[in-house]
Design a protein around this motif. Sequence first.
Motif, PDB file in Angstrom:
ATOM      1  N   ARG A 228      19.186  73.880  55.334  1.00  0.00           N
ATOM      2  CA  ARG A 228      19.391  74.577  54.058  1.00  0.00           C
ATOM      3  C   ARG A 228      19.261  76.085  54.236  1.00  0.00           C
ATOM      4  NH1 ARG A 228      19.097  70.990  49.660  1.00  0.00           N
ATOM      5  NH2 ARG A 228      18.594  68.848  50.289  1.00  0.00           N
ATOM      6  N   ASN A 229      19.907  76.578  55.270  1.00  0.00           N
ATOM      7  CA  ASN A 229      19.813  77.994  55.624  1.00  0.00           C
ATOM      8  C   ASN A 229      21.153  78.664  55.337  1.00  0.00           C
ATOM      9  OD1 ASN A 229      19.462  80.522  56.857  1.00  0.00           O
ATOM     10  ND2 ASN A 229      18.151  79.643  58.456  1.00  0.00           N
ATOM     11  N   ARG A 230      21.245  79.306  54.188  1.00  0.00           N
ATOM     12  CA  ARG A 230      22.499  79.989  53.825  1.00  0.00           C
ATOM     13  C   ARG A 230      22.729  81.224  54.680  1.00  0.00           C
ATOM     14  NH1 ARG A 230      25.093  81.365  47.895  1.00  0.00           N
ATOM     15  NH2 ARG A 230      26.615  82.904  48.648  1.00  0.00           N
ATOM     16  N   LEU A 233      24.626  80.288  57.629  1.00  0.00           N
ATOM     17  CA  LEU A 233      26.011  79.986  57.238  1.00  0.00           C
ATOM     18  C   LEU A 233      26.828  81.268  57.105  1.00  0.00           C
ATOM     19  CD1 LEU A 233      25.625  77.187  54.529  1.00  0.00           C
ATOM     20  CD2 LEU A 233      26.543  76.940  56.831  1.00  0.00           C
ATOM     21  N   GLU A 234      26.257  82.259  56.485  1.00  0.00           N
ATOM     22  CA  GLU A 234      26.968  83.528  56.328  1.00  0.00           C
ATOM     23  C   GLU A 234      27.210  84.197  57.683  1.00  0.00           C
ATOM     24  OE1 GLU A 234      24.526  85.719  53.657  1.00  0.00           O
ATOM     25  OE2 GLU A 234      25.244  84.659  51.865  1.00  0.00           O
ATOM     26  N   LYS A 235      26.211  84.089  58.572  1.00  0.00           N
ATOM     27  CA  LYS A 235      26.350  84.676  59.907  1.00  0.00           C
ATOM     28  C   LYS A 235      27.479  83.992  60.683  1.00  0.00           C
ATOM     29  CE  LYS A 235      22.531  85.741  61.874  1.00  0.00           C
ATOM     30  NZ  LYS A 235      21.230  85.656  62.579  1.00  0.00           N
ATOM     31  N   ILE A 236      27.544  82.661  60.591  1.00  0.00           N
ATOM     32  CA  ILE A 236      28.603  81.924  61.277  1.00  0.00           C
ATOM     33  C   ILE A 236      29.971  82.256  60.688  1.00  0.00           C
ATOM     34  CG2 ILE A 236      29.523  79.601  61.691  1.00  0.00           C
ATOM     35  CD1 ILE A 236      26.658  78.584  61.837  1.00  0.00           C
ATOM     36  N   LYS A 240      32.499  83.506  63.310  1.00  0.00           N
ATOM     37  CA  LYS A 240      33.429  82.431  63.676  1.00  0.00           C
ATOM     38  C   LYS A 240      33.778  81.608  62.435  1.00  0.00           C
ATOM     39  CE  LYS A 240      33.105  83.206  68.184  1.00  0.00           C
ATOM     40  NZ  LYS A 240      34.247  83.650  69.000  1.00  0.00           N
ATOM     41  N   PRO A 241      34.627  82.099  61.547  1.00  0.00           N
ATOM     42  CA  PRO A 241      34.928  81.355  60.315  1.00  0.00           C
ATOM     43  C   PRO A 241      35.576  80.002  60.564  1.00  0.00           C
ATOM     44  CG  PRO A 241      36.421  83.221  60.592  1.00  0.00           C
ATOM     45  CD  PRO A 241      35.346  83.371  61.615  1.00  0.00           C
ATOM     46  N   PHE A 269      28.420  78.543  48.514  1.00  0.00           N
ATOM     47  CA  PHE A 269      28.983  79.394  49.565  1.00  0.00           C
ATOM     48  C   PHE A 269      30.268  78.794  50.128  1.00  0.00           C
ATOM     49  CE2 PHE A 269      29.301  80.280  54.129  1.00  0.00           C
ATOM     50  CZ  PHE A 269      29.433  81.661  54.111  1.00  0.00           C
ATOM     51  N   LEU A 270      30.244  77.504  50.406  1.00  0.00           N
ATOM     52  CA  LEU A 270      31.400  76.850  51.015  1.00  0.00           C
ATOM     53  C   LEU A 270      32.579  76.753  50.052  1.00  0.00           C
ATOM     54  CD1 LEU A 270      29.535  74.025  52.956  1.00  0.00           C
ATOM     55  CD2 LEU A 270      30.712  75.986  53.951  1.00  0.00           C
ATOM     56  N   LEU A 271      32.312  76.602  48.767  1.00  0.00           N
ATOM     57  CA  LEU A 271      33.412  76.565  47.799  1.00  0.00           C
ATOM     58  C   LEU A 271      34.134  77.913  47.720  1.00  0.00           C
ATOM     59  CD1 LEU A 271      31.967  74.454  44.844  1.00  0.00           C
ATOM     60  CD2 LEU A 271      33.798  73.829  46.420  1.00  0.00           C
TER      61      LEU A 271
END
Length: 721
Positions: A228-230, A233-236, A240-241, A269-271
């Motif tokens: 559950r680390n947003r 996710l933002e860093k990835i 590397k999208p 975030f993913l939406l």
Amino acid sequence: MSSVAINIVENTIPRDDMANTKIDSELHECVRQDNTAAFKSRVQQRLPEKLVTPCGNTLLHVAVSYGSDNITSYLAGTFPSLITIQNSQKDTILHLAAREGKTSHAAREGKASHAAREGKASDTIKSLVESNPSLIRKTNTKGNTPLHDAVIADNKEVAKLLVSRDPEVAYYNNNNGKSPLYLAVENGDKKEILDVLLKTEASFPIKSEDGDALPEGKSPVHAAIKQRNRDVLEKIEKAKPELLRLTEEELGNSLHYASSIGFLKGVQFLLKKFDDGAYETNLEGNYPIHLACKSHSVDVVKEFLDKFPYPKEFLNKKGQNILHVAAKYGKGSVVRYILKQDQKLVAPLVNAIDEDGNTPLHLAASYGRCMATFLLVRDNRVKRFIVNNRNWTPYELAEEVSKRTEEIYIKTDEMRAQERRQFDSKNSIPAHEIKVKVVDSDKMNTKEASPKDAIAGKEVDSNKMDAKEAPSKDEIAVGYFHLLIALSILFVKARPKKSHKELFPVTRLPMSRAREETKTMIGNLLVVAVLVAGVTFAGVIQLPQLRDNKNSSDHRRHENLNSTTYTASHYSSYESLLHHYLFFDVGALSISLMAALFLLLPSVNHPKFQISAVGFSIIMVCLAIFMMFGAFLFSVKIALIGYHGWLLTIFITGVAVVFPSIILLFVTQVLLKVPLHYIYYGLFFLFIYGSWWLPNKLSDLKRKLSDHKRKRSDHKRKHNL
């Protein structure tokens, strides 16, 4: 040290030769101290290629693990064949350099620079990597490359060195399907190793040297979602999208996984960054919005409905919409939220049918989801009597599943006893191969399954069944209890009216046998009706005469006691009780005679009227029997007039009331079910609904306050602009 290019071949020390090629303690101490002069004098007496530790480490392995740069340079230059040797765990020297994380001997002695003391890779290791790049992709018995071990050991400098020489290895999977990139996220991005791996020029998917695509493994995005680390996710996404689009076979894409665990910030975030994932199905044929409905998070469902206000378009491979899924998995809060949405959004969902013809109410009832069943059945938009492909209403489907579950519950003890007999007799048949016939609640097809899976309504893979997965009888009882509660809710709110034929199982028999059974029932009813008529007729004639004789003797007995008041009051009670007695007795006589005469009519033998005639006669005879018990009660009260023993009066009255009621409940199965269903319905309101209602109300209030604050902040921002 001059670089030595070596072609890597499988060169592992045989364990059978280890006993004769052990490294002695003095030579080991020379390596640990990085004493080159003493080491050379001792190593010349032996063959270095055959000197190993008990776990198969060569002298070069030991030198690298201790950070002895001088001896490492000497061995690599003088005996280059040592570079290719792997130990018993197939670790190369790079595996040990990455895992041990040792600095050079000079750094340990305080003679090296600050950079060396901070653990930077030594020049010797760098030279070995540059001259032998194929070592980077070499794997050990766990499937780990040296980069895997560097990430696990938080050895940032070695990891940076390895990935700079071969960026593609960051995506290689070990035996557990984990790449170094996945491990960096899983370890919490310690020492910012993740940043090092994400800065590589390589992108996924990558082709290996032989042209084949790398094996699919665990996605680093899924690891970030699991934690559950947003921020990760933002860093990835920035670096590397394309990684956001990775899928795992069991978990689906990143949006599937975030929805399934109710990770709200991740879904939001993913939406925004990967909204295409909402249109992809997983291995089970579900969209992310379906998995959101399986979870307890109403907020996640809200995000999907805000983004996609047309949920009727999302159907899984079974043709089920989001309300089907929410009802099937018993998420009452989700069902409640969906039903509260706009009429245009909800209307296509509430009565939609899947490929088996089941509505959401069918699934909620058959899976024992009592809360979802209650919420659906009380909604006026829900049609309660839609039949599925097997022509069953939700109530009938729930009734069938409860019967099958009851059979499993009864057979559980038999299964346990059979298992014990098999183990006691040392039978070769495994316990997990003992199966019972159950019914799947989706298609109601007979199949082999465990009791636990039968209650859950899931299909069973017989190859994966295990004796440890077999539920206890108590676990089956809990599932059965929820089924009964769901059935009781439907009984009170959505019970279909049964025809006369459905009340009598005899109509389901073959015609020839049905006629015989009907004739037998008519004969039995006729006998009972005549017996009731005979008993009540005798009572009408005898009781008043006996009571008159008794009253005459009582008057003579109490003449001398001047009890005129006593006699008048009890005589008044006697008249009232006698009138009640005659009403019940004559009523029972009349009704029983009516039933007997009806059964003797010639038209009763006509097949068209037999079922109706038997049903009418059963009602009449039962009513006559109860009126006969009522007459008995008043006759006892008449006999006890003037009797001062109140305990006997209460006991006889209680027997006269309770006894026929118990007989009726146990003889008439239909009447037994009715009070039980209302009892279960009351238990549902007392325990389940009561404990669910208040938290949901508080959650609604919290959500409304949050929406209000957001609207106020938006209004202020617009006003300032």
